[in-house]
Design an enzyme around this catalytic site. Structure first.
Site, PDB file in Angstrom:
ATOM      1  N   LYS A  40       0.813  -1.222   0.000  1.00  0.00           N
ATOM      2  CA  LYS A  40       0.000   0.000   0.000  1.00  0.00           C
ATOM      3  C   LYS A  40       0.847   1.273   0.000  1.00  0.00           C
ATOM      4  O   LYS A  40       0.406   2.299  -0.498  1.00  0.00           O
ATOM      5  CB  LYS A  40      -0.953   0.003   1.194  1.00  0.00           C
ATOM      6  CG  LYS A  40      -0.227   0.120   2.511  1.00  0.00           C
ATOM      7  CD  LYS A  40      -1.174   0.175   3.686  1.00  0.00           C
ATOM      8  CE  LYS A  40      -0.428   0.574   4.928  1.00  0.00           C
ATOM      9  NZ  LYS A  40      -0.579  -0.354   6.050  1.00  0.00           N
ATOM     10  N   ARG A 135      -6.444   0.023  17.466  1.00  0.00           N
ATOM     11  CA  ARG A 135      -7.054   0.222  16.167  1.00  0.00           C
ATOM     12  C   ARG A 135      -7.992  -0.967  15.967  1.00  0.00           C
ATOM     13  O   ARG A 135      -8.921  -1.125  16.745  1.00  0.00           O
ATOM     14  CB  ARG A 135      -5.997   0.384  15.056  1.00  0.00           C
ATOM     15  CG  ARG A 135      -6.582   1.058  13.814  1.00  0.00           C
ATOM     16  CD  ARG A 135      -5.557   1.320  12.724  1.00  0.00           C
ATOM     17  NE  ARG A 135      -5.119   0.088  12.079  1.00  0.00           N
ATOM     18  CZ  ARG A 135      -4.170   0.049  11.137  1.00  0.00           C
ATOM     19  NH1 ARG A 135      -3.567   1.151  10.745  1.00  0.00           N
ATOM     20  NH2 ARG A 135      -3.817  -1.110  10.590  1.00  0.00           N
TER      21      ARG A 135
HETATM   22  C1  LIG Z   1       0.386  -0.881   6.664  1.00  0.00           C
HETATM   23  C2  LIG Z   1       0.169  -2.107   7.428  1.00  0.00           C
HETATM   24  C3  LIG Z   1       1.239  -2.961   7.688  1.00  0.00           C
HETATM   25  C4  LIG Z   1       2.661  -2.699   7.224  1.00  0.00           C
HETATM   26  O1  LIG Z   1       3.299  -1.731   7.961  1.00  0.00           O
HETATM   27  P1  LIG Z   1       4.834  -1.345   7.683  1.00  0.00           P
HETATM   28  O2  LIG Z   1       5.178  -0.422   8.776  1.00  0.00           O
HETATM   29  O3  LIG Z   1       4.891  -0.691   6.345  1.00  0.00           O
HETATM   30  O4  LIG Z   1       5.633  -2.593   7.716  1.00  0.00           O
HETATM   31  C5  LIG Z   1       0.971  -4.139   8.372  1.00  0.00           C
HETATM   32  N1  LIG Z   1      -0.274  -4.421   8.808  1.00  0.00           N
HETATM   33  C6  LIG Z   1      -1.319  -3.620   8.586  1.00  0.00           C
HETATM   34  C7  LIG Z   1      -2.668  -4.005   9.098  1.00  0.00           C
HETATM   35  C8  LIG Z   1      -1.139  -2.434   7.896  1.00  0.00           C
HETATM   36  O5  LIG Z   1      -2.193  -1.639   7.663  1.00  0.00           O
END
Ligand SMILES: *Cc1c(COP(=O)(O)O)cnc(C)c1O
Length: 365
Positions: A40, A135
């Site tokens: 993402k 969250r």
């Molecule tokens: C964005 C996201 C991640 C990844 O986080 P990073 O810090 O980029 O490794 C993992 N789990 C969820 C649910 C996320 O939304």
């Protein structure tokens, strides 16, 4: 490749991303942990996704279902994982095109079961448990257990693929052996009740890597969902005092062009009120300084203080929608209008720059 580059430009080195991904995947595999590659942060750009796959990510994960659907339609074979809880309107396509999703609501799971029945398909669910970051996720372990058992015993199309948690997002809570130990022990309880081992016990993202590398990860955790460490490798060295050798920090470089150079006072002249965005910034009076205006702005990167000039003697001092102001008083280069300045970045500018239609992308392989 273009003869003349068009600025602002985001230069992306896919080979460096591949190397970073390969190192993370291998280091985690040694400790029995698989990696869901989170796409993402770069808007799911196809040629970067390919590097994640080539490097051995077990799943391709995104918060945006549209992107995962598009990738599947284009032939993505790797397991896909939706890492934002599905909205009701997403469910029909979710079960047709996406393999796994993170979930925490009974009603959503019922709807997924119904949609799977309609489309004669199956869908894997990772139930989220909130260990304190506040969250997504079940807060009550009993409720998580009930939902897990309900899926296992009553759903014929929804598969209980695993459980997971999220840390360091809303609540900025650190992953520790205690909070991830709670997840691991819950997984153990579920395993005992269902008589098989959950495929995925997912202990967070990039911020859980230090715990793993220090050998302090509770043994039941077998998956992490990683984006930042692979793409930018800034958080681990800068925030978590964790160096991983061979990792690149310059896979993404913003290039912007100088459109003005002037010597100006560093403190604004007149009665100070609000800036272009209604904020009241503070200014430091450093006397008259040489500064340059670049043709790139908040519309492209949003947060100028997360941009890191690649050369010495250049400081970011401010920005508005379409301009970035840098101090070049101590620049080693004799800069002139038309010159191009390069920046490394942390996560948020990467996120915005990758999805901005105004920023040209240039790939290096
Ligand atoms: C964005 C996201 C991640 C990844 O986080 P990073 O810090 O980029 O490794 C993992 N789990 C969820 C649910 C996320 O939304």
């Amino acid at each position: 490749m273009d003869k003349i580059d068009k600025y602002p430009l985001l230069q992306i080195n896919t080979n460096k991303i591949y190397e970073n991904a390969r190192i993370i995947v291998e280091k985690c595999r040694e400790k029995g942990v698989s990696i869901s590659g989170v796409i993402k942060g770069f808007n799911g750009i196809n040629c970067i996704v390919e590097e994640f796959v080539r490097a051995g990510c077990a799943q391709i994960a995104s918060s945006r279902s549209e992107k995962l659907i598009e990738l599947r339609k284009q032939g993505l074979e790797t397991t896909s994982m939706l890492i934002r809880l599905p909205m009701e309107r997403e469910i029909d396509e979710l079960v047709r095109y996406i393999d796994i999703s993170l979930n925490s609501e009974w009603k959503t799971i019922e709807l997924i079961e119904e949609a799977c029945r309609r489309h004669k398909t199956q869908h894997g669910v990772v139930l989220m448990f909130d260990v304190g970051d506040l969250r997504e996720g079940f807060f009550n372990p009993k409720e998580l257990m009930e939902q897990a058992l309900y899926i296992e015993n009553n759903c014929s199309h929804v598969k209980l693929t695993g459980i997971g948690t999220n840390l360091g997002c809303y609540g900025s809570v650190k992953p520790t052996s205690e909070n991830l130990g709670r997840l691991s022990s819950l997984a153990g309880d579920i395993n005992a009740r269902i008589g098989r081992k959950l495929e995925i016990v997912s202990g967070g993202g990039t911020t859980s890597l230090p715990l793993l590398f220090q050998g302090k990860m509770p043994s039941g955790i077998n998956n992490l969902r990683v984006g930042e460490a692979i793409l930018l490798n800034r958080d681990l060295p800068d925030l978590w005092n964790t160096q991983v050798s061979g990792m690149y920090q310059d896979a993404f470089i913003l290039k912007a062009q100088i459109i003005e150079i002037k010597d100006k006072p560093s403190y604004p002249i007149g009665e100070l009120y609000v800036d272009a965005f209604g904020n009241k910034p503070t200014y430091q009076d450093r006397g008259v300084r040489r500064r340059a205006l670049l043709a790139v702005g908040k519309q492209d990167f949003v947060e100028h203080d997360k941009l890191i000039p690649s050369e010495e003697g250049i400081e970011v001092i401010g920005s508005s929608s379409d301009h970035l102001i840098i101090d070049i008083e101590n620049s080693k280069r004799k800069l002139k209008v038309g010159d191009v300045i390069e920046f490394y970045m942390s996560y948020s500018p990467m996120l915005y720059l990758c999805s901005s239609e105004w920023v040209k992308k240039k790939y290096q392989f």
